[in-house]
Design a protein around this motif. Structure first.
Motif, mmCIF file in Angstrom:
data_model
loop_
_atom_site.group_PDB
_atom_site.id
_atom_site.type_symbol
_atom_site.label_atom_id
_atom_site.label_comp_id
_atom_site.label_asym_id
_atom_site.label_seq_id
_atom_site.Cartn_x
_atom_site.Cartn_y
_atom_site.Cartn_z
ATOM 1 N N LYS A 98 6.995 10.807 6.093
ATOM 2 C CA LYS A 98 5.792 11.307 5.426
ATOM 3 C C LYS A 98 6.128 11.855 4.036
ATOM 4 C CE LYS A 98 1.819 14.307 6.104
ATOM 5 N NZ LYS A 98 1.074 15.163 7.030
ATOM 6 N N ILE A 118 6.940 9.038 1.607
ATOM 7 C CA ILE A 118 5.707 8.353 1.188
ATOM 8 C C ILE A 118 5.028 9.144 0.078
ATOM 9 C CG2 ILE A 118 3.365 7.765 1.973
ATOM 10 C CD1 ILE A 118 4.743 7.063 4.722
ATOM 11 N N LEU A 119 4.969 10.458 0.237
ATOM 12 C CA LEU A 119 4.374 11.308 -0.801
ATOM 13 C C LEU A 119 5.172 11.222 -2.096
ATOM 14 C CD1 LEU A 119 3.490 14.492 1.304
ATOM 15 C CD2 LEU A 119 1.876 12.851 0.309
ATOM 16 N N GLU A 120 6.505 11.339 -1.991
ATOM 17 C CA GLU A 120 7.360 11.313 -3.179
ATOM 18 C C GLU A 120 7.331 9.960 -3.881
ATOM 19 O OE1 GLU A 120 11.275 12.687 -2.135
ATOM 20 O OE2 GLU A 120 10.504 14.638 -1.475
ATOM 21 N N GLY A 163 4.763 8.201 -4.150
ATOM 22 C CA GLY A 163 3.446 8.033 -4.752
ATOM 23 C C GLY A 163 2.610 6.958 -4.084
ATOM 24 N N ILE A 164 2.885 6.674 -2.841
ATOM 25 C CA ILE A 164 2.106 5.671 -2.104
ATOM 26 C C ILE A 164 0.787 6.304 -1.687
ATOM 27 C CG2 ILE A 164 2.021 4.240 -0.020
ATOM 28 C CD1 ILE A 164 5.113 4.054 -0.263
ATOM 29 N N ASN A 165 -0.296 5.710 -2.124
ATOM 30 C CA ASN A 165 -1.623 6.275 -1.878
ATOM 31 C C ASN A 165 -2.340 5.571 -0.739
ATOM 32 O OD1 ASN A 165 -1.428 8.211 -3.990
ATOM 33 N ND2 ASN A 165 -1.782 6.563 -5.445
ATOM 34 N N LYS A 166 -1.605 5.256 0.304
ATOM 35 C CA LYS A 166 -2.174 4.633 1.487
ATOM 36 C C LYS A 166 -1.700 5.405 2.705
ATOM 37 C CE LYS A 166 -2.160 -0.067 -0.335
ATOM 38 N NZ LYS A 166 -1.723 -1.431 -0.109
ATOM 39 N N ASN A 167 -2.452 5.300 3.792
ATOM 40 C CA ASN A 167 -1.990 5.891 5.032
ATOM 41 C C ASN A 167 -0.783 5.105 5.506
ATOM 42 O OD1 ASN A 167 -3.959 7.875 5.202
ATOM 43 N ND2 ASN A 167 -5.377 6.546 6.294
#
Length: 155
Positions: free
Chosen positions: A112, A115-117, A119-123
């Motif tokens: 998680k 994914i944030l780091e 910059g992925i803007n999807k679930n």
């Protein structure tokens, strides 16, 4: 997260996932790009294990039938966790100190955070990797039955 050292077979280029879906042992491939890293990781684990043994620890829990069959096996390197906890835990009732494998929640949090780091803007989650794996196999011409077998391993 509960793989043991002996579950990696570099000669056959596979990982054995024990007691997977349907309580079956499954064999999955080791990506070639991870072999050097895994071997290096195992050598680091060997050092930690030797230090634990010197300190009077170094055992892991084995399933009951195996601990009966391989007395003393719990201290053998091959039975150690591939992804052990950083610190030993202490059993309050017996006073024993052992290592356990990492909890899967740590992996979920790390994915998680990555994914944030990134910059992925999807679930996305650990489970997303299963879908990506299947998609890439399909794109590379694998048949659906093979993909189903490989995915059944990862459950």
């Amino acid at each position: 997260m509960s793989l043991r050292i002996l579950d990696l077979d570099f000669d056959r280029n596979e990982i054995i996932v024990r007691h997977g879906k349907g309580d079956k042992d499954r064999h999955i491939m080791i990506p070639r790009t991870l072999i050097c890293e895994l071997k290096s990781h195992i050598e680091n684990l060997r050092k930690i294990h030797k230090e634990d043994l010197k300190a009077g620890f170094g055992s892991v829990k084995l399933p009951q039938a195996l601990s009966d069959k391989y007395q003393g096996g719990s201290k053998e390197f091959k039975w150690q966790w591939l992804f052990p906890q950083k610190n030993r835990w202490k059993n309050i009732q017996t006073g024993e100190e052992d290592r356990w494998h990492l909890d899967e929640s740590l992996m979920q949090r790390a994915v998680k955070q990555a994914i944030l780091e990134a910059g992925i803007n999807k679930n996305a989650s650990c489970h997303t990797f299963r879908h990506s794996f299947a998609t890439h196999l399909l794109e590379n011409g694998y048949d659906i039955r093979t993909i189903q077998e490989l995915l059944a391993t990862a459950m």
